[in-house]
Design an enzyme around this catalytic site. Sequence first.
Site, PDB file in Angstrom:
ATOM      1  N   HIS A 106      -1.810  -9.118  11.613  1.00 15.69           N
ATOM      2  CA  HIS A 106      -2.373  -8.537  12.840  1.00 15.69           C
ATOM      3  C   HIS A 106      -3.386  -9.474  13.517  1.00 15.69           C
ATOM      4  CE1 HIS A 106      -0.352  -4.814  11.870  1.00 15.69           C
ATOM      5  NE2 HIS A 106      -0.925  -4.798  10.684  1.00 15.69           N
TER       6      HIS A 106
ATOM      7  N   ASN B  89      -1.266   6.899   6.518  1.00 19.33           N
ATOM      8  CA  ASN B  89      -0.413   5.922   7.202  1.00 19.33           C
ATOM      9  C   ASN B  89       1.016   5.957   6.679  1.00 19.33           C
ATOM     10  OD1 ASN B  89      -0.412   3.818   9.229  1.00 19.33           O
ATOM     11  ND2 ASN B  89      -0.072   2.360   7.582  1.00 19.33           N
TER      12      ASN B  89
ATOM     13  N   LYS C  60       0.807  -1.221   0.000  1.00 13.82           N
ATOM     14  CA  LYS C  60       0.000   0.000   0.000  1.00 13.82           C
ATOM     15  C   LYS C  60       0.845   1.278   0.000  1.00 13.82           C
ATOM     16  CE  LYS C  60      -1.081  -0.762   4.917  1.00 13.82           C
ATOM     17  NZ  LYS C  60      -0.475  -2.129   4.958  1.00 13.82           N
TER      18      LYS C  60
END
Length: 453
Positions: free
Chosen positions: A188, A142, A119
């Site tokens: 995650h 981010n 990303k």
Amino acid sequence: MQLNQYKNIVILGMGKTGFSCAKFLVQQHIDFVINDSREQPPMLSDLLAIQKAEHIYTGGFKRELILNADLIILSQGISLQTALLIEARKNNIKMINEVDLFTTYATAPIIAITGSNAKSTVTTLVGHILKHAGLKVLVGGNIGIPLLELLAQPEPDYYVLELSNFQLELTHNLNAKIACVLNLSPDHLDRYENYAAYVAAKKRIYCEAEIAVYNLDDKLTYPEYPCRTQTFSLTQNTMGFHLLETKSGIYLAKDKEVYILATILKLKGKHNWENALSASAIAYEVGISLKIIGQALINFTGLFHRCQWVATHRGIEWFNDSKGTNIGATHAAILGLGSCCQGKLILILGGQSKGADFQPLISPIKKYVKQVIILGEDALKINNTLKSHTIITLVSDLEEAVSFALKLSEAGDIVLFSPACASFDMFNNFEHRGQVYMDRVKELIAHDCCSDV
């Protein structure tokens, strides 16, 4: 959403996100208190410079503070499964994050990009293409500039935002002009109840989007919200953006129209061609021509720590993929570089595995990797998964790993540092880890050259 309608605003978290939210509320003359579970959170001294000490609470989340709030602004590092937050939701206390704050005040259209991997590269590449086309663009989220700090700059033609699953968990009103999920793979899992919950968080990016750009090769990325769509693919060549092989080479193409020869790109490997295809699809939906997209792609050299070329010595290439912090990233790096490697890969991996399963790496390792060098906190766990399928050496640190890789490699090989793990067991962050790797590679090469004199 009008912030001044709330009388008891609580910001949770005093890291970069919490401080950014606090600074923004101060600029908007909005009263708030801020709370962190740590005694000495990283941005405490900066907060004391902009907020009264009696409005700053540390050393644990304060029950009374949180349950008496009418608005909680949550930092992305804090899980929604925290007991007090579960209780707050049951009490119908409104929770938002920095994304909702940003979209409340932003007026330019938003291009929003997420995914388990790539990303940052794709977000940066989209910004690069749009700037090459003459558009005013601000890139952040981010990556790079925090979301709320973008609002202090002159309004662009487009915001191009990288958004993490943590940022998307609470997002209510993103309403992106273009939303893209690049790929999905387990990550995650120490934060989520299961993989489905992680996927659901990522796919919130599509909610109320005007255009969805998704990966035809990854069904989990398919949008479930009604909107116009565009696609990209490495394996299907009948529609959207894809690879097209001709007698003169492999091209990037839109439908049946080729627009650039893939092998002249500075981004090497099929995984990077996929990144170029996804960025092309997004830029095309902005209205940029294939000709201009192709011109921009030629000049893009990639990002630090993301399959970054470090050096070539004695016919051996060294790559730094320290940003490869999960299985999917390392899987893509092995396939991408392995497919264009004359010899074999020497793979260096390891760190904090975040509960990941390393089984998916077995197939590409068996196909492309000569030997695996493992280090870090979860080295034994990784070794137990891979030891029946490849030759493995356990080392104590990254310096030893690089030294051993130099002894193993020969002309035509690639040494790939792609950890598939978080860095915090041995390093400050992935950037620090990648820099240590690059410094050690260059040091050893320089020593090797001197020894030949």
